[in-house]
Structure formats: structure tokens, C-alpha cells
Design a protein around this motif. Sequence first.
Motif, PDB file in Angstrom:
ATOM      1  N   VAL A   1     -31.235  14.256   0.666  1.00 32.48           N
ATOM      2  CA  VAL A   1     -30.115  14.995   0.095  1.00 32.48           C
ATOM      3  C   VAL A   1     -30.704  16.130  -0.737  1.00 32.48           C
ATOM      4  CG1 VAL A   1     -28.224  14.864  -1.575  1.00 32.48           C
ATOM      5  CG2 VAL A   1     -28.596  12.980   0.018  1.00 32.48           C
ATOM      6  N   TYR A   2     -30.066  17.261  -0.646  1.00 36.02           N
ATOM      7  CA  TYR A   2     -30.415  18.438  -1.429  1.00 36.02           C
ATOM      8  C   TYR A   2     -30.560  18.069  -2.912  1.00 36.02           C
ATOM      9  CZ  TYR A   2     -29.141  22.886  -3.682  1.00 36.02           C
ATOM     10  OH  TYR A   2     -29.092  23.989  -4.477  1.00 36.02           O
ATOM     11  N   HIS A   3     -31.649  18.476  -3.555  1.00 36.21           N
ATOM     12  CA  HIS A   3     -31.831  18.167  -4.977  1.00 36.21           C
ATOM     13  C   HIS A   3     -31.021  19.160  -5.798  1.00 36.21           C
ATOM     14  CE1 HIS A   3     -34.164  17.640  -8.811  1.00 36.21           C
ATOM     15  NE2 HIS A   3     -33.895  16.400  -8.452  1.00 36.21           N
ATOM     16  N   ASP A   4     -30.011  18.657  -6.507  1.00 34.42           N
ATOM     17  CA  ASP A   4     -29.085  19.540  -7.213  1.00 34.42           C
ATOM     18  C   ASP A   4     -29.804  20.251  -8.353  1.00 34.42           C
ATOM     19  OD1 ASP A   4     -27.048  20.822  -8.469  1.00 34.42           O
ATOM     20  OD2 ASP A   4     -25.938  19.022  -9.046  1.00 34.42           O
TER      21      ASP A   4
ATOM     22  N   GLY B   1     -32.780  18.927 -13.141  1.00 30.15           N
ATOM     23  CA  GLY B   1     -32.526  19.992 -12.163  1.00 30.15           C
ATOM     24  C   GLY B   1     -33.508  21.131 -12.373  1.00 30.15           C
ATOM     25  N   GLU B   2     -33.818  21.822 -11.286  1.00 29.87           N
ATOM     26  CA  GLU B   2     -34.765  22.936 -11.370  1.00 29.87           C
ATOM     27  C   GLU B   2     -34.247  24.032 -12.305  1.00 29.87           C
ATOM     28  OE1 GLU B   2     -33.941  21.268  -8.776  1.00 29.87           O
ATOM     29  OE2 GLU B   2     -35.758  20.776  -7.651  1.00 29.87           O
ATOM     30  N   SER B   3     -32.920  24.128 -12.473  1.00 29.94           N
ATOM     31  CA  SER B   3     -32.370  25.171 -13.339  1.00 29.94           C
ATOM     32  C   SER B   3     -32.063  24.689 -14.748  1.00 29.94           C
ATOM     33  CB  SER B   3     -31.061  25.706 -12.739  1.00 29.94           C
ATOM     34  OG  SER B   3     -31.297  26.223 -11.460  1.00 29.94           O
TER      35      SER B   3
ATOM     36  N   VAL C   1     -36.357  10.448  -5.071  1.00 26.65           N
ATOM     37  CA  VAL C   1     -35.192   9.741  -4.522  1.00 26.65           C
ATOM     38  C   VAL C   1     -34.358  10.702  -3.677  1.00 26.65           C
ATOM     39  CG1 VAL C   1     -33.062   8.491  -5.074  1.00 26.65           C
ATOM     40  CG2 VAL C   1     -35.167   7.967  -6.299  1.00 26.65           C
ATOM     41  N   SER C   2     -34.254  11.943  -4.104  1.00 26.79           N
ATOM     42  CA  SER C   2     -33.460  12.892  -3.299  1.00 26.79           C
ATOM     43  C   SER C   2     -34.161  13.149  -1.968  1.00 26.79           C
ATOM     44  CB  SER C   2     -33.183  14.167  -4.087  1.00 26.79           C
ATOM     45  OG  SER C   2     -33.943  15.247  -3.652  1.00 26.79           O
TER      46      SER C   2
END
Lengths: 491, 491
Positions: free
Chosen positions: A248-251, A258-260, A242-243
Motif C-alpha cells: 500500500v502506498y505510504h501516506d 509520513g515523509e511530509s 508494513v506499508s
Amino acid sequence: MRWAFTMLKAVGPIRRIPRISNFLTACAISNFHNTKIVAFGSTCRVDNPPEDDPTLTTLLKAGTEAITLFGKSWTLHVTDVLRATLEENLQIIEDSCAWLKENGREVIYDAEHFFDGYKADPEYALETLLAAQAGGAEVLVLCDTNGGTMPYQIQEIISAIQPRLDVPLGIHTHNDAGMAVANSIVALEMGATHVQGTINGYGERCGNANLCSVIPNIEFKLGKTAIGAENLKRLMELSRFVSEIANVYHDHRQPYVGESAFAHKAGVHVDAMLKQPATYEHCDAEAVGNQRRFLLSEQSGGGAVAAKLHHLIPGLDKRHPTVQKLLQKIKQLEHEGYVFEAAEASFEILARQILGSIRRPFKLINYRTINRKSVAGSEVEAIVKIEIDGQIYHTVGEGDGPVNALDSALRLALESVYPTLKDVRLEDYKVRVLSSADGTAAKVRVLVESSDRQRVWNTVGVSENIIEASWMALVDSLTYKLLLDDIIVVG
Amino acid sequence: MRWAFTMLKAVGPIRRIPRISNFLTACAISNFHNTKIVAFGSTCRVDNPPEDDPTLTTLLKAGTEAITLFGKSWTLHVTDVLRATLEENLQIIEDSCAWLKENGREVIYDAEHFFDGYKADPEYALETLLAAQAGGAEVLVLCDTNGGTMPYQIQEIISAIQPRLDVPLGIHTHNDAGMAVANSIVALEMGATHVQGTINGYGERCGNANLCSVIPNIEFKLGKTAIGAENLKRLMELSRFVSEIANVYHDHRQPYVGESAFAHKAGVHVDAMLKQPATYEHCDAEAVGNQRRFLLSEQSGGGAVAAKLHHLIPGLDKRHPTVQKLLQKIKQLEHEGYVFEAAEASFEILARQILGSIRRPFKLINYRTINRKSVAGSEVEAIVKIEIDGQIYHTVGEGDGPVNALDSALRLALESVYPTLKDVRLEDYKVRVLSSADGTAAKVRVLVESSDRQRVWNTVGVSENIIEASWMALVDSLTYKLLLDDIIVVG
């Protein structure tokens, strides 16, 4: 019990079809088999009987099984925005719901500004819900439209109204005070069975409730089933998809997806994680399609670097001089602006260079890019001169921009020697300006994501010159492909 | 009552001084006069008496008035990470606190994993707090270290322990389930008087409690004083300042201090806002140093465009042909990737071009950039040929990268005719890849922020060629300066 998730925010029933169809695609990839498109619009105007009201008739024409109808709960809005009497407003709510029901639609009633309305006039706000209930609405969705309500107020207000209603409740929150997810979960815990939110929380101002947080909270924290364990494993994929569509930047700090979200950096945490994984994670990363990551950085100890190198040299001790040398190099490069968390292929190339287990696929003699723009049009050219095994390759490429042209020229030279490079596709190309203090002279970091249809890898380059930073990331990308194919591995 | 806000996360008491001093600078600009640096470290090891423990002695050596000491509350951590007995853990908590107190320090006790520990063994978790209290801790900070606790659990657990403690409570939350701000506020509402969080919520994994949300929630929602109305007005400035120092993108969707927090886009909302501003805002934007914005976009009606043009043509009707023409042009450009929300100077230039109230400061004949890289080094050159009032200017510039070189060459030509351009500084330069599907051939959007020491403005350029996109944004930036200086205004 029924769980409904709504992808907001269609302003009219028809004009935003592209966004709706994107959501359907998103649902489809995640096997949300029960997805329904829902038309969305307001109650009829005071002067119109429902059958002559353009909004209601258009909502019907949308041909959806269900319709979300929003109406006013806050006296301020009735008098100042709608410019109707309080009694008229109750009437149009009931009439609009009833007319849509008569026409065979499932009616989801959105009580706009419900919580603010309740704070201003509790009895009137409740009456608007009773009007929708009398009109036959299937669910009464309490909206915190301005996003300023606190979780304990949600509790208080729902406790007060719940005994006076016969229809299931829903919740629709905004994040203006950072409470969208919390307020949704509090309402669900109290028995609401319908949530309106968006993937990644996209929405006006600070956004809507983020379904990528709400859904796993329902499953893991409330212990109820929202989409089930199997679908849940694709949540991160859905979030990224969806991002990507929304562009839009993936938060990367987003909860769960989130990747983090499951990344451990500080030395003390990584050591504890290695001892007992449950100690620093509130849920299993893989349950939402994410993965645990140990990050390399200034703060990492030798243990984390050794763990990263485990697949190259099993059993490598964290006090080994190579580990220490690599750690020093990483610290220096991170100081210059590199991020290896997002460029693990560049990290592996660096590690192998220090270990001496890789040879360079080519030697650069020079490159140049020329970019001309005039009234007649524009022209972009790159010329690359490299040496492979004593042989000189001198090629020229064109492109939309200098980086694209450089990519063409470099590949032209390399592909004749390394034909598997033809399979490499650049999937993503990101540019980040690292220090904005110096305007156009700032340092830039380029991250490139590449794939060969089977595998995906990420590389990084940093320079004050965007073309040089891109070149570095490109060269690492192609080098990594040759590494994967066992062509440049030494020893 | 005392409000304490802690900027996390120093791993050891000394090595992270740069981050602490940044925070102090941030506090200084916001007049947080009561800021204290706090050293942060763990309780002593089981085998060490406090006076011989390297962590505790280093904490003392930091020379701070207050020390935050973290200890274990969760039996799992005591046995599996600390590898101590439950009894030994209670002893080191009490001894460590007591020894720091004896040495004249204020002790903030962080009960790490308190909520998870309580869920596993309520009585033991409480005993660890009682041990810290017995050791003389000034405040007992309940930590949701893994970030998986729900607001209703925070309520339940605090209600259960509060009557058994004599010392004030604090709260430290993480955002792994999207609850950091909500959990902080729930605890504060129950009487906690100390919050640990970070500016913009920066922190490991999904981050800590975002103080830029917590602080205004305390003031506006709990009705208590945290930093006071005057300081609050500088909150957005603080948030941007810290994001600049941390070199992290400023999240525009952030509650209260995000650029979009008070932005109204959809037509229906803008119309309502114009009728009655309170209807779609939960608090006053200016109270936190932010401002209300009406955005122009596909979804905007003529009303919003007319409102934007109000300072150019007062009383312009939304049905005026110029408004409609501009609306069409905006829709087309937004479709191509422009964003005028973030580039209001480019919007004004566009509007004035359509209104015929601006003349172009120069005519481009051609430009070219040449970028060479070899073992000998790199060379970047730009050549610009423009015409101003029938006169040709042919200039060359150098720079770190092609955009920087182009900027130099263009200014060299323009500044001889328009000397006020010497005051223009490029403050920020951002690059966003719009469609990543095509790798290095993707479209890029460049946003430039400029200032002349008195005013700040933003411009945009979009192209498949990053140099061309940068050129467009640069030209708009310099044009806008001439517009501000009344040099190229027509009529």
C-alpha cells in the motif's frame, strides 16, 4: 502498568496467519520483544456449551497464550444479528470467558459496539462488561466498532462506567468520523492501559487507530512510556516496512512517520525554522526516525535553495544569480509536473548542470522499444544507441516490459565503460498519472528509487509518454551513481 | 450563529489566486452560496504604522470584504522570530486590527500558535487575544499551528479563557498528531462558531482539519447545521472534485467521502449488514453522497458474490456451482494483483464469461507498439490485427505514448463495426506498481475509468508489462460499453 498493541484484524483464529507473521516480522525489526500472538474470535453460540462450540475450540487449538474474545454489547446486535435474548447474551459472554480461563488462557474481552450499545442502553452495555469480568477477563476493551463516537462522548461514558469495574480498560477505535487516534488517546489519558490499533491505521472502511500516531502521542503528549525512546526511533522504518508488505502506498501526510510530517515548504516557515527550529515543529523528527526537510518549490525563496546547495557551495548567498537561475528552472519544471521533494538526486544533477560541475556520462543518439503480443506469446525488445567519448555503443535488451528492456539495453552499453553501475539496483518504480482529463494521453510522472547497497537515491522523469518519463528517471539514476563515485564531477 | 469554513493556505493576499478560485468553483458546485473570499496576511511590522505597512496595505488592495490577520501569541515567536518586545507585539495586534476595521473590513484574527503560546505563558497568550478584541476583531481564531495539542488540552484551555472574552471563538488545527478533526470538533462542541480547514485536509506537513470530516461531524454528531442536508449530499462530489483539481490521489480511506468509507468486505460483516444495515454503519452513506459497497475478495463468502450477481440472476443461491466457480476465479485473480472493488465492469465481464451470457466482440491476432526517440524527436506507433466475425482488421495508430497509440489503433478497427464505441471517453488512467522489489520488472496494475457521457465504469488489467496491462483494461472498457448497449449479450 501494561501496554498492549494489537495488530488487527484476523477474522478467524487460523486463516490469516500470513498477516500475523508479517506483523511479527515488523515487530521483530523494531525490537518489540514483548509481542504475543493473540487468537481472535467470538463468544460461543447460544445453543452450544463452550466445550462443544466450534469457534471456542478452534481458538484453543490456535495454541496462543492469549485470546481476544469479542461479544455483543448493543441490544440491537443481540436481538437482530445474534438472534438471542439479552439474558442469553450475558450468559454466553461469561461462560465463554470462564471456559477459556479454565483452559489456561489470558482473556482479552472486546466489547463490540460498546459505545453505540451504551448510547442505546447504558445499563445493559455495562452488564455485558460485568459478565466478562465475572468470567475472568483480564482486560475489558471498549470498542467503537462503527467509528462514530466523539471524544467528549468517550470521556463521558468512561467516566460513568469506570467506578463500577475492577478490571483494567482497553480501547479499540475506528476512524469513520476521523476520531480513531483522538478517541484512543482520550481513553488512555483517563487510565485505559490497552490499545488496539494497526500500523498505519490499516483496517476496514476508514481504518483502525493508527499505532504510528498513538504510540508517539503516548510518549510525547501523555508523557508515558509505550515502547521507549530507542524503539521509537525505528517507528518510521516500521511504518514503511508494513506499508511495503501490505503493498500500500505510504501516506506521506501521516502524522510523525509520513515523509511530509516534518517538511517545510512555505517561504515564511522556512525562514522562521532557520531562526529557531522549535517554532514550527511539535516534536523532534529524529525521535520517530523521521527527518526535517526543506522543500523546494514555487513557494520556496532563494534561502531554501541556497540551504539545499550548501554542501556543494558552502556559504552561497540566496541572492546569487545561480540560485535565482536554479529557482526559475525549478519553478518551470514543477509547473510541468516534476516534484523534487521526492527526487533529490535529480535536483542535484540539475543544480550541478547549472553550476557546470558535472559532465554528461553519455550522449543519446536514439533508442527504440518494440512490444509484440500475439496468441503465440509476447516479445519485448529495446535498442539503444549512445555515444561515449566519441565511441558509438549500439545495444539491444529484452525484458518483461518496455521499460525493463530499455534498462537492460542501456546498462549493457554503459557498464562496459562505467563498471560501478553494476552495483545499482532499482528499488522502487512508481508511476503517477498527472492529469487524468485526457485518458491515455495524460502526462505521467515516474519516480525511481535506486541503491548501490550503501546509499539510496531518488530520481524523476515527466512526459506524456510513460517510456520517455521512465527513461529520464533511469538516466538520472545512473548519472547520480557516477556522481557519487566522483566519475563525472567537473572542477 | 455563523459557520465559517476557510480554505487555507494563501501565503500572501494576491499570489495564490488560482487556488482560491479553484475553491470558489468547488463551493459553487456545492451551492455554498455564502462563500466569501478572504485575504490572509500578518499584522504590521513593529517599525511601521499600519497605513505605511506593505502587508496591511496590500491586504486592503485585495478588495475583499473580510481579512484574516494572523499575529503572534507565543512569547518564543515574539522574541525569536518577530524580534519584538512582548509589549510591542500587543500593540501591533491591536493597531493592525483597528486599522483594517477603520477601513471597513471584517477582521478574522488568527492567533497563531495560540495553544503552544498558552502552554508557555497563559496570561500573555490571553493578552494577545484581548488586544485583537480591543482592535475590533469579529472572531478570535485559536490556532494549533504546530498540530501537537491534545483534545483534552483544547478543552482545558478553552474553558479557562472563554469567560474572559466577549468575542466569538474560532478554531484552526493541524494534523501533526492526528488530532485536527477531533480538536476542531471539541472546540465547536464548546461553543466555537468558526472553523478553518481545507477540503480533504490538504495543507502543509500532515495537513489541516479536513472539512469533509468536520462538516458531517457537525451535522450528524453535534446535531447542528453547517451546510444543510441538501448540500451535504454533494460532499463526496466536492471532495473528489477538489482532489482532481489539486491533482492528488483521492484517499479512499477518508472518513465519510472516501470510496471505502462504507465498504464492507469481511464475510461476517456482510452477513450482518444484510440482516440489519444499521449495525455496521455510523451514518447513512447517501447523506454525504457516498454509497454502501459490498466488496468481493478472498474474504468474501458466496453470499456477497450472489448479492453482486443479483441483477444478472435474481435469487441466485450462494451455494450454486457458478457462484463457487466465480469465487475461485476471483480469489486466483486477486492473488495475481487484480482488484475488483475498483473495477466492477471487469467483474461483470468475468461473471458473464463464466455464466456464458456474453460473446467476445473481437479476437486478437496480434498487436505491436514501436516507440522511437532520437535527437530529431520521438515517434510512437501501434499496429493492431484483430478478427471480427471472420473478417481481419489491420490498423495502425499514433499517440503520445504507446498506450495512447494502441487505444487509437484498436478503436479504428472496432468503431467501423461497433459505432457506439465512438462515445467512449477514457476519464482516468491509473497505474500502480504492485511489487517494487524487482524495480522495472515489477508487476503493474492499470485501472481505467471510462464514460459514454451517461454512465461511468471501471476496468482493470494486470501484467509485468505496462502496455499489456493497459491493453487488458482498455479491451474490458470497450467490451463493457458493448455490453451496456446490449450488442454482445448472449441468451
